[in-house]
Design an enzyme around this catalytic site. Structure first.
Site, short mmCIF file in Angstrom:
data_model
loop_
_atom_site.label_atom_id
_atom_site.label_comp_id
_atom_site.label_asym_id
_atom_site.label_seq_id
_atom_site.Cartn_x
_atom_site.Cartn_y
_atom_site.Cartn_z
N ASP A 182 -3.61 6.05 6.47
CA ASP A 182 -3.98 7.33 7.07
C ASP A 182 -4.96 7.01 8.21
O ASP A 182 -4.54 6.70 9.32
CB ASP A 182 -4.59 8.19 5.95
CG ASP A 182 -4.92 9.61 6.39
OD1 ASP A 182 -4.38 10.06 7.40
OD2 ASP A 182 -5.72 10.27 5.70
N GLU A 192 0.85 -1.20 0.00
CA GLU A 192 0.00 0.00 0.00
C GLU A 192 0.89 1.25 0.00
O GLU A 192 2.01 1.23 0.50
CB GLU A 192 -0.90 -0.10 1.24
CG GLU A 192 -1.84 1.02 1.55
CD GLU A 192 -2.88 1.34 0.51
OE1 GLU A 192 -2.48 1.68 -0.62
OE2 GLU A 192 -4.09 1.30 0.82
N ASP A 193 0.38 2.33 -0.56
CA ASP A 193 1.15 3.56 -0.58
C ASP A 193 1.15 4.24 0.79
O ASP A 193 2.19 4.67 1.29
CB ASP A 193 0.64 4.52 -1.67
CG ASP A 193 -0.87 4.75 -1.59
OD1 ASP A 193 -1.55 4.17 -0.72
OD2 ASP A 193 -1.39 5.52 -2.44
N PHE A 247 -1.00 16.51 3.59
CA PHE A 247 -1.41 15.79 2.39
C PHE A 247 -0.22 15.68 1.45
O PHE A 247 0.35 16.69 1.03
CB PHE A 247 -2.59 16.48 1.70
CG PHE A 247 -3.22 15.60 0.68
CD1 PHE A 247 -4.10 14.60 1.06
CD2 PHE A 247 -2.90 15.73 -0.67
CE1 PHE A 247 -4.66 13.75 0.12
CE2 PHE A 247 -3.47 14.88 -1.61
CZ PHE A 247 -4.34 13.89 -1.21
N ARG A 280 1.15 11.76 -9.58
CA ARG A 280 1.59 10.39 -9.29
C ARG A 280 2.99 10.12 -9.84
O ARG A 280 3.70 9.26 -9.34
CB ARG A 280 0.62 9.36 -9.91
CG ARG A 280 -0.77 9.33 -9.27
CD ARG A 280 -1.52 8.09 -9.75
NE ARG A 280 -2.95 8.16 -9.51
CZ ARG A 280 -3.55 7.80 -8.37
NH1 ARG A 280 -2.83 7.35 -7.37
NH2 ARG A 280 -4.86 7.88 -8.25
P1 IMP Z 1 -7.20 5.65 4.87
O1 IMP Z 1 -8.37 4.77 4.53
O2 IMP Z 1 -7.64 6.93 5.52
O3 IMP Z 1 -6.13 4.93 5.66
O4 IMP Z 1 -6.57 6.15 3.52
C1 IMP Z 1 -5.89 5.33 2.72
C2 IMP Z 1 -5.91 5.83 1.30
O5 IMP Z 1 -6.20 7.22 1.20
C3 IMP Z 1 -4.55 5.66 0.71
O6 IMP Z 1 -4.41 4.41 0.11
C4 IMP Z 1 -4.48 6.79 -0.29
O7 IMP Z 1 -5.03 6.37 -1.51
C5 IMP Z 1 -5.33 7.86 0.30
N1 IMP Z 1 -4.53 8.87 1.03
C6 IMP Z 1 -4.43 9.04 2.37
N2 IMP Z 1 -3.62 10.06 2.68
C7 IMP Z 1 -3.18 10.55 1.50
C8 IMP Z 1 -2.26 11.62 1.15
O8 IMP Z 1 -1.68 12.34 1.99
N3 IMP Z 1 -2.07 11.81 -0.18
C9 IMP Z 1 -2.67 11.06 -1.14
N4 IMP Z 1 -3.51 10.05 -0.86
C10 IMP Z 1 -3.76 9.80 0.45
MG MG Z 2 -4.12 3.84 -1.72
#
Ligand code: IMP
Ligand code: MG
Length: 176
Positions: free
Chosen positions: A104, A100-101, A153, A166
């Protein structure tokens, strides 16, 4: 610098990314020696990380992708996760490493782990390039982590703002 770099300040350089990924690859190689490892990349954000990580792993891994969507164009998680593309093959009996990238809130990963567990893999672990601890709501155990970052962000190296940035070779803070 070209227009691509406007509104972005470097947080993690290309060199720092590559050095950390080389180290992650070594650890993963040791952990999964002799196992049937499948790297499951979460699209689209993982595409550069997975490409580099896979080349840093010295094992005959399989590679598959899942398309997930949790954002609707803004910078806040909607909390609503959707599978936009499923795995191409079953993972029953295999060791799965989710690539995963960024984690959050953790909502996306919670959904994904629950979904993968129903498919009877031998194991499921997580490798995430980035983690934002300040915004985390669902505690997820990240087995292999690249970097902890502040609650900003970020874009680049696979991560987007509104589908752009990207292709930046580094992780940068999007300044808007
Ligand atoms: P979560 O469900 O809040 O943990 O978010 C996970 C997904 O939100 C990641 O796989 C990203 O695609 C996107 N995401 C969360 N934070 C960022 C950020 O700072 N930049 C870009 N995408 C983000
Ligand atoms: Mg993602």
């Amino acid at each position: 610098m070209s227009e691509l770099h406007d509104n972005v300040s470097v947080l993690i350089s290309e060199e720092e990314l590559q050095a950390r990924i080389t180290a992650l690859g070594r650890t993963i190689t040791e952990q999964y020696a002799g196992r049937e490892l499948v790297l499951v990349g979460v699209l689209k954000g993982c595409f550069l990380f997975l490409a580099d990580l896979a080349r840093a792993i010295d094992l005959p891994v399989r590679i598959d992708f899942l398309g997930l969507s949790s954002y609707s164009g803004g910078t806040q998680s909607s909390g609503v996760v959707r599978i936009t593309n499923d795995l191409s093959k079953p993972i029953a009996g295999l060791d799965v490493l989710v690539v995963e990238d960024i984690i959050d809130t953790g909502l996306t990963m919670q959904y994904l782990l629950e979904n993968l567990q129903t498919r009877s893999p031998a194991s499921v672990r997580i490798c995430s390039l980035l983690f934002k601890p300040e915004n985390n709501r669902i505690p997820v155990e990240i087995d292999h982590l690249g970097f902890e970052i502040p609650n900003k962000f970020v874009v680049g190296y696979g991560l987007d703002y509104d589908e752009k940035y990207r292709n930046l070779p580094y992780i940068g803070v999007w300044e808007g």
